[in-house]
Design a protein around this motif. Structure first.
Motif, PDB file in Angstrom:
ATOM      1  N   ALA A   4      50.323  39.844  39.850  1.00 46.52           N
ATOM      2  CA  ALA A   4      51.375  39.220  39.047  1.00 46.52           C
ATOM      3  C   ALA A   4      50.799  38.073  38.216  1.00 46.52           C
ATOM      4  N   GLY A   5      51.147  38.055  36.943  1.00 47.95           N
ATOM      5  CA  GLY A   5      50.710  36.969  36.080  1.00 47.95           C
ATOM      6  C   GLY A   5      49.367  37.184  35.429  1.00 47.95           C
ATOM      7  N   GLY A   6      48.647  38.215  35.815  1.00 47.93           N
ATOM      8  CA  GLY A   6      47.399  38.548  35.161  1.00 47.93           C
ATOM      9  C   GLY A   6      46.338  37.472  35.252  1.00 47.93           C
ATOM     10  N   GLN A   7      46.124  36.929  36.460  1.00 51.57           N
ATOM     11  CA  GLN A   7      45.139  35.861  36.627  1.00 51.57           C
ATOM     12  C   GLN A   7      43.812  36.327  37.228  1.00 51.57           C
ATOM     13  N   GLY A   8      43.834  37.415  37.989  1.00 50.02           N
ATOM     14  CA  GLY A   8      42.652  37.811  38.742  1.00 50.02           C
ATOM     15  C   GLY A   8      41.458  38.149  37.879  1.00 50.02           C
ATOM     16  N   LEU A   9      41.600  39.131  36.983  1.00 42.25           N
ATOM     17  CA  LEU A   9      40.486  39.527  36.128  1.00 42.25           C
ATOM     18  C   LEU A   9      40.025  38.360  35.269  1.00 42.25           C
ATOM     19  N   ASN A  10      40.962  37.570  34.780  1.00 40.45           N
ATOM     20  CA  ASN A  10      40.618  36.466  33.899  1.00 40.45           C
ATOM     21  C   ASN A  10      39.854  35.376  34.631  1.00 40.45           C
ATOM     22  N   THR A  11      40.293  35.029  35.822  1.00 33.91           N
ATOM     23  CA  THR A  11      39.563  34.054  36.623  1.00 33.91           C
ATOM     24  C   THR A  11      38.171  34.576  36.949  1.00 33.91           C
ATOM     25  N   SER A  12      38.064  35.867  37.169  1.00 31.56           N
ATOM     26  CA  SER A  12      36.783  36.479  37.510  1.00 31.56           C
ATOM     27  C   SER A  12      35.802  36.414  36.343  1.00 31.56           C
ATOM     28  N   VAL A  13      36.263  36.766  35.141  1.00 29.79           N
ATOM     29  CA  VAL A  13      35.398  36.696  33.960  1.00 29.79           C
ATOM     30  C   VAL A  13      34.928  35.266  33.742  1.00 29.79           C
ATOM     31  N   GLN A  14      35.797  34.306  33.994  1.00 25.61           N
ATOM     32  CA  GLN A  14      35.416  32.923  33.781  1.00 25.61           C
ATOM     33  C   GLN A  14      34.466  32.408  34.873  1.00 25.61           C
ATOM     34  N   ASP A  15      34.492  33.023  36.060  1.00 22.17           N
ATOM     35  CA  ASP A  15      33.421  32.758  37.029  1.00 22.17           C
ATOM     36  C   ASP A  15      32.073  33.109  36.407  1.00 22.17           C
ATOM     37  N   ALA A  16      32.006  34.309  35.845  1.00 22.90           N
ATOM     38  CA  ALA A  16      30.757  34.782  35.239  1.00 22.90           C
ATOM     39  C   ALA A  16      30.321  33.874  34.107  1.00 22.90           C
ATOM     40  N   TYR A  17      31.267  33.440  33.307  1.00 17.19           N
ATOM     41  CA  TYR A  17      30.980  32.586  32.144  1.00 17.19           C
ATOM     42  C   TYR A  17      30.437  31.233  32.582  1.00 17.19           C
ATOM     43  N   ASN A  18      30.950  30.721  33.682  1.00 20.56           N
ATOM     44  CA  ASN A  18      30.483  29.448  34.224  1.00 20.56           C
ATOM     45  C   ASN A  18      29.087  29.580  34.820  1.00 20.56           C
ATOM     46  N   LEU A  19      28.862  30.662  35.543  1.00 20.19           N
ATOM     47  CA  LEU A  19      27.584  30.842  36.227  1.00 20.19           C
ATOM     48  C   LEU A  19      26.467  31.264  35.281  1.00 20.19           C
ATOM     49  N   GLY A  20      26.794  32.019  34.242  1.00 22.83           N
ATOM     50  CA  GLY A  20      25.775  32.582  33.368  1.00 22.83           C
ATOM     51  C   GLY A  20      24.906  31.524  32.707  1.00 22.83           C
ATOM     52  N   TRP A  21      25.525  30.512  32.108  1.00 21.55           N
ATOM     53  CA  TRP A  21      24.715  29.516  31.395  1.00 21.55           C
ATOM     54  C   TRP A  21      23.900  28.674  32.352  1.00 21.55           C
ATOM     55  N   LYS A  22      24.404  28.493  33.569  1.00 24.77           N
ATOM     56  CA  LYS A  22      23.672  27.690  34.552  1.00 24.77           C
ATOM     57  C   LYS A  22      22.441  28.444  35.072  1.00 24.77           C
ATOM     58  N   LEU A  60      19.924  39.913  40.215  1.00 22.51           N
ATOM     59  CA  LEU A  60      20.539  41.197  40.525  1.00 22.51           C
ATOM     60  C   LEU A  60      22.040  40.965  40.650  1.00 22.51           C
ATOM     61  N   ILE A  61      22.802  41.669  39.839  1.00 23.96           N
ATOM     62  CA  ILE A  61      24.264  41.553  39.847  1.00 23.96           C
ATOM     63  C   ILE A  61      24.809  42.792  40.534  1.00 23.96           C
ATOM     64  N   VAL A  62      25.552  42.602  41.603  1.00 25.66           N
ATOM     65  CA  VAL A  62      26.081  43.720  42.377  1.00 25.66           C
ATOM     66  C   VAL A  62      27.540  43.940  41.979  1.00 25.66           C
ATOM     67  N   GLY A  63      27.802  45.047  41.276  1.00 19.26           N
ATOM     68  CA  GLY A  63      29.155  45.373  40.849  1.00 19.26           C
ATOM     69  C   GLY A  63      29.278  45.398  39.342  1.00 19.26           C
ATOM     70  N   ALA A  64      29.722  46.538  38.791  1.00 17.21           N
ATOM     71  CA  ALA A  64      29.860  46.713  37.345  1.00 17.21           C
ATOM     72  C   ALA A  64      31.316  46.660  36.915  1.00 17.21           C
ATOM     73  N   GLY A  65      32.094  45.747  37.527  1.00 18.23           N
ATOM     74  CA  GLY A  65      33.433  45.475  37.037  1.00 18.23           C
ATOM     75  C   GLY A  65      33.371  44.454  35.912  1.00 18.23           C
ATOM     76  N   PRO A  66      34.511  43.925  35.475  1.00 22.73           N
ATOM     77  CA  PRO A  66      34.500  42.938  34.395  1.00 22.73           C
ATOM     78  C   PRO A  66      33.622  41.723  34.698  1.00 22.73           C
ATOM     79  N   THR A  67      33.614  41.286  35.962  1.00 22.15           N
ATOM     80  CA  THR A  67      32.809  40.116  36.323  1.00 22.15           C
ATOM     81  C   THR A  67      31.329  40.394  36.132  1.00 22.15           C
TER      82      THR A  67
END
Length: 457
Positions: free
Chosen positions: A290-308, A4-11
């Motif tokens: 600033a620097g546009g890191q938040g959304l990108n770091t968040s998507v990469q959290d999902a990418y790391n967790l998904g395959w595991k 169950l994924i809670v939250g329909a943002g980019p992550t």
């Protein structure tokens, strides 16, 4: 239900896509009755473009957005000079995407949502989580409407005020990045060209910027107000700001489509996992924009967790593999928080530091380099693009599988190219499903033991 994924943002949407393509039974639930309507996280960094390439949405993202314009500085109604927004990063065969892509967050979420539905996934809107309990086998999640769901795992992707994070008792440690209040809004404005990011600096360190949002008729307004000022995220308040900081009249703001005020802070969750509950995205780390890191770091959290999650739930990998999510992502998020804060304070230039192509997991327990004299690409590094045997590497990596370079595949589940590209250096390289080198060796000696440890042998 598996996840169950809670939250329909980019992550949450990115994780839903990754799990759907792995055949994992997952559901995304969202408290609101629709997707987020604002532009807030509009920068898609090159590393995230590579992730989106793998998830099958990069072409749609490019069609929905565009490049960042040059910044135009204004003073007293006059143009006084241009500044590039980013330090230039040269594209190479190994890193074909080097410029950030501008896509308003609402469009990013539309693209991800469409891909999720295409893969058979779904989002249940209007489902607010109010509490949960977990045991050795799963998690029972309660909703505001009195219903409940049970899943083997839960992922909190429900933002900086995460109800799931509070429910599992995880605190956040952080600091205020800037004492000044900020306001961000999506507006329609007349009297400005759409070829520049228009900046109107104030004399006291405050200021206002109007950025044309690629793929739309809107501008994103971002304003740094005086310390102690009270932001007014309504049409009249936005018009007052534009009239005060620019040469435009208040009436030149013809429409307010979305607005929000905030005070920049940086915070990191004390833990990224509690039993069968994982924290990802803003639920785990909150950045200055600033620097546009938040959304990108968040998507990469999902990418790391998904395959595991997929490996444990579908491929009989040991449950201990899930321990590496926090091991890998929490230090990475901490580094990105420091970077975002540095950009906000003018200590770090946008460009090489912010494209996220140099991130990796060299210290991870999943990283193993057995070469006697490793050179070139090392275990733990991002796996660069290239061409070998007439095949583009990013094409070979695309999908939920592992890829072996320089040897024959030991199992049918691993795609193999018998030659490793010269750009990687000598050796045999095993590429993880998330595009990082997991294992490297002079030969395949030891590869079987590594795969067995991960449940792939």
């Amino acid at each position: 239900m598996d996840v169950l994924i809670v939250g329909a943002g980019p992550t949450g949407l990115a994780l839903g896509i990754d799990l759907a393509r792995r055949g994992v039974d997952a559901l995304v639930v969202e408290r609101a009755d629709r997707l987020f309507p604002g532009s807030r996280g509009k920068g898609i960094q090159p590393r995230t473009q590579e992730v989106f390439d793998d998830l099958g949405v990069l072409d749609a993202m490019r069609a929905a957005g565009g490049p960042y314009p040059v910044r135009m500085i204004w003073k007293d109604g006059e143009r006084v000079g241009e500044q590039p927004m980013f330090e230039a990063v040269e594209a190479t065969e190994g890193a074909p995407y080097t410029e950030p892509l501008m896509v308003p967050q609402w469009r990013t979420q539309e693209v991800l949502y469409a891909r999720l539905v295409e893969l058979g996934g779904q989002v249940a809107f209007g489902r607010e989580v109010t509490g949960l309990e977990q045991d050795a086998e799963g998690v029972d999640v309660r909703f505001a409407d009195g219903t409940a769901l049970r899943a083997r795992y839960v992922v909190a992707a429900d933002g900086g005020r995460s109800a799931v994070r509070r429910a599992v008792g995880v605190g956040m440690t952080g600091e205020t990045v800037d004492p000044n209040p900020f306001l961000v809004a999506d507006v329609r404005v007349r009297g400005l060209d759409r070829d520049h990011w228009h900046a109107f600096p104030g004399a006291d360190g405050t200021g206002l910027m109007l950025c044309p949002l690629a793929g739309t008729d809107d501008f994103q307004l971002s304003a740094k107000l005086a310390e102690g000022a009270e932001p007014k995220p309504a049409l009249d308040g936005v018009r007052e700001l534009v009239a005060a900081y620019t040469h435009l009249d208040a009436a030149d703001v013809t429409e307010l489509r979305w607005a929000s005020d905030f005070r920049p802070r940086a915070a990191l969750a004390d833990r990224f996992r509690v039993g069968r509950v994982f924290l990802a995205g803003d639920a785990a780390h909150v950045h200055s924009p600033a620097g546009g890191q938040g959304l990108n770091t968040s998507v990469q959290d999902a990418y790391n967790l998904g395959w595991k999650l997929g490996a444990v739930l579908r491929d009989s990998a040991p449950g201990t593999l899930l321990d590496t999510y926090e091991e890998e992502r929490r230090p990475n998020a901490a580094a990105m928080l420091g970077l975002s804060t540095g950009v906000h304070r003018g200590e770090v230039q946008r460009g090489k530091a912010t494209v996220q192509l140099g991130l990796g997991y060299p210290e991870s327990s999943l990283t193993e380099d057995r070469r006697t004299a490793p050179s070139g690409v090392r275990a733990g590094d991002r796996a660069p693009d290239g061409t070998v045997e007439g095949v583009r590497l990013f094409d070979a990596y695309r999908g939920p599988h592992w890829t072996l370079l320089g040897a024959s595949a030991p199992t049918a589940e691993i795609r193999a190219l018998s030659t490793a590209p010269k750009s990687y250096g000598p050796g045999v390289f095993l590429i993880r499903p998330d595009g990082y080198v997991g294992w490297a060796g002079d030969s395949t000696a030891g590869l079987g033991e590594y795969l067995t440890r991960l449940g792939c042998g």
